[in-house]
Structure formats: C-alpha cells, structure tokens
Design a protein around this motif. Structure first.
Motif, mmCIF file in Angstrom:
data_model
loop_
_atom_site.group_PDB
_atom_site.id
_atom_site.type_symbol
_atom_site.label_atom_id
_atom_site.label_comp_id
_atom_site.label_asym_id
_atom_site.label_seq_id
_atom_site.Cartn_x
_atom_site.Cartn_y
_atom_site.Cartn_z
ATOM 1 N N ASP A 17 34.092 34.725 45.681
ATOM 2 C CA ASP A 17 35.039 33.608 45.408
ATOM 3 C C ASP A 17 35.135 33.659 43.976
ATOM 4 O O ASP A 17 34.366 33.220 43.248
ATOM 5 C CB ASP A 17 34.272 32.415 46.018
ATOM 6 C CG ASP A 17 35.178 31.160 45.984
ATOM 7 O OD1 ASP A 17 36.195 31.309 45.283
ATOM 8 O OD2 ASP A 17 34.849 30.254 46.726
ATOM 9 N N SER A 43 37.761 39.371 43.348
ATOM 10 C CA SER A 43 37.923 38.224 43.904
ATOM 11 C C SER A 43 38.291 38.304 45.162
ATOM 12 O O SER A 43 39.199 39.012 45.618
ATOM 13 C CB SER A 43 38.873 37.622 43.112
ATOM 14 O OG SER A 43 39.115 36.253 43.924
ATOM 15 N N GLN A 45 40.012 36.418 46.690
ATOM 16 C CA GLN A 45 41.479 35.694 46.555
ATOM 17 C C GLN A 45 42.549 36.555 46.214
ATOM 18 O O GLN A 45 43.617 36.508 46.168
ATOM 19 C CB GLN A 45 41.658 34.286 45.549
ATOM 20 C CG GLN A 45 40.706 33.330 46.376
ATOM 21 C CD GLN A 45 39.385 33.380 45.726
ATOM 22 O OE1 GLN A 45 38.832 34.049 45.404
ATOM 23 N NE2 GLN A 45 38.646 31.950 45.996
ATOM 24 N N SER A 46 42.019 37.910 45.297
ATOM 25 C CA SER A 46 42.833 38.920 44.824
ATOM 26 C C SER A 46 43.642 39.564 45.929
ATOM 27 O O SER A 46 43.133 39.487 47.015
ATOM 28 C CB SER A 46 42.159 39.441 43.825
ATOM 29 O OG SER A 46 41.186 40.618 44.552
ATOM 30 N N GLN A 50 41.697 40.916 49.176
ATOM 31 C CA GLN A 50 42.384 40.491 50.698
ATOM 32 C C GLN A 50 42.577 41.758 51.546
ATOM 33 O O GLN A 50 42.132 41.830 52.637
ATOM 34 C CB GLN A 50 43.684 39.856 50.431
ATOM 35 C CG GLN A 50 43.482 38.490 50.195
ATOM 36 C CD GLN A 50 42.676 37.660 51.084
ATOM 37 O OE1 GLN A 50 43.184 37.472 52.172
ATOM 38 N NE2 GLN A 50 41.649 36.930 50.572
ATOM 39 N N LYS A 60 40.653 36.601 56.538
ATOM 40 C CA LYS A 60 41.002 36.167 55.220
ATOM 41 C C LYS A 60 40.511 35.046 54.558
ATOM 42 O O LYS A 60 40.448 34.670 53.537
ATOM 43 C CB LYS A 60 42.593 36.292 55.195
ATOM 44 C CG LYS A 60 43.057 37.816 55.108
ATOM 45 C CD LYS A 60 44.622 37.556 55.047
ATOM 46 C CE LYS A 60 45.086 39.117 55.140
ATOM 47 N NZ LYS A 60 46.416 39.393 54.967
ATOM 48 N N ILE A 63 35.931 32.579 52.407
ATOM 49 C CA ILE A 63 35.595 32.357 51.192
ATOM 50 C C ILE A 63 33.842 31.698 51.116
ATOM 51 O O ILE A 63 33.599 31.468 50.087
ATOM 52 C CB ILE A 63 36.392 31.935 50.176
ATOM 53 C CG1 ILE A 63 36.877 30.680 50.747
ATOM 54 C CG2 ILE A 63 37.742 32.897 49.969
ATOM 55 C CD1 ILE A 63 37.636 29.602 49.836
ATOM 56 N N GLU A 126 41.518 28.648 38.675
ATOM 57 C CA GLU A 126 41.534 30.134 38.659
ATOM 58 C C GLU A 126 40.416 30.996 38.486
ATOM 59 O O GLU A 126 39.346 30.670 38.131
ATOM 60 C CB GLU A 126 42.545 30.677 37.444
ATOM 61 C CG GLU A 126 42.119 30.119 36.053
ATOM 62 C CD GLU A 126 42.975 30.224 34.930
ATOM 63 O OE1 GLU A 126 42.877 30.500 33.809
ATOM 64 O OE2 GLU A 126 44.306 29.756 35.322
ATOM 65 N N CYS A 127 40.472 32.308 38.682
ATOM 66 C CA CYS A 127 39.445 33.283 38.832
ATOM 67 C C CYS A 127 38.929 33.537 37.341
ATOM 68 O O CYS A 127 39.876 33.359 36.248
ATOM 69 C CB CYS A 127 39.890 34.708 39.518
ATOM 70 S SG CYS A 127 40.119 34.689 41.008
#
Length: 140
Positions: A17, A43, A45-46, A50, A60, A63, A126-127
């Motif tokens: 995450d 990540s 989320q990237s 995904q 998806k 997380i 943000e990451c």
C-alpha cells in the motif's frame, strides 16, 4: 551496497500500500536487510501493481494486504510476510518459524494490524518517492 539479482528464481516482487506509512517503513526495513537485492517493490495503487494483481487473480481493492510474488506464485497476509522474512538477513529469517502456526490464527493478528495501520502510523496523500540509491529496486 546491495545489488539486484537478475535470476528470476532468486527475485521476488512485493506489492505494498503505497500511501501507508507503516508499509513504507516496512519497505525500508526489507531493503536494509536484503543485501542480495532479492526483493523489488511496487505500489498496489500503481499501474504495474494493478496489472500484477489482475494477473494473479487478486481483487483490485485488496489494499488491506501486502502481496508477495515469488516464482510466479502469489502470497498474501501473514504467509507473504513470513516468506519475505525467510529471505532476509539473520536473525530476521528465523521468524519464518511462525509459518507453523495455522494461517487462520496468524491472519487474525495480520488483519488486526492491517485494520489499524492508518490510525497508528498515518498515511500519505501519495506514494513514497524512493531515494536514488533504492530507486532501482522499484518497478516502473
């Protein structure tokens, strides 16, 4: 200084995450204890995260767990975490012995930490941006 291994049997991918402070800290922890550069990171989320989730048939929206991809197999929750620990520098590799505890018990603890990680450790909008020294350990 660590070096990334080019042997696919040696390498592994950890999906985390990217906005979770605890997860970012764990990424740093793994990197410092992985002198052979076995682990690469992305990540959840990237785009690549995904896509890897899709390839592994993992939702998806997952997380609430980190994902370890090792030799084409996907491991989540405590099993993934313990398989990572197994490949870290001693003494961390010894924690793999907890794999003997039934997964439903290990995952009770894992889920409790996962549920509370933002409250305990916070989150970013943000990451994490990796330093130049570790940037090569992250998937594009």
């Amino acid at each position: 200084m660590s070096h990334s291994t080019d042997d696919p049997k040696e390498s592994a991918i950890v999906l985390i995450d990217g906005v979770c402070h605890m997860c970012q800290g764990l990424t740093q922890f793994i990197i410092r204890r992985d002198p052979r550069g076995v682990f690469r990171f992305a990540s959840l989320q990237s785009e690549i995260g995904q896509e890897l989730l899709r390839q592994g048939g993992i939702s998806k929206g997952s997380i609430d767990t980190m994902v370890l991809i090792e030799n084409g197999k996907y491991y989540t929750r405590s099993t993934g975490a313990l398989r990572i620990a197994r490949r870290l520098r001693f003494p961390w590799s010894l924690s793999y012995m907890f794999i003997l505890i039934p997964p439903f018990l290990r995952n009770l603890v894992y889920r409790w930490v996962a549920r509370n990680r933002y409250r305990w450790f916070g989150q970013s909008s943000e990451c994490m941006i990796p330093t130049p020294e570790i940037r090569r350990r992250f998937l594009p």
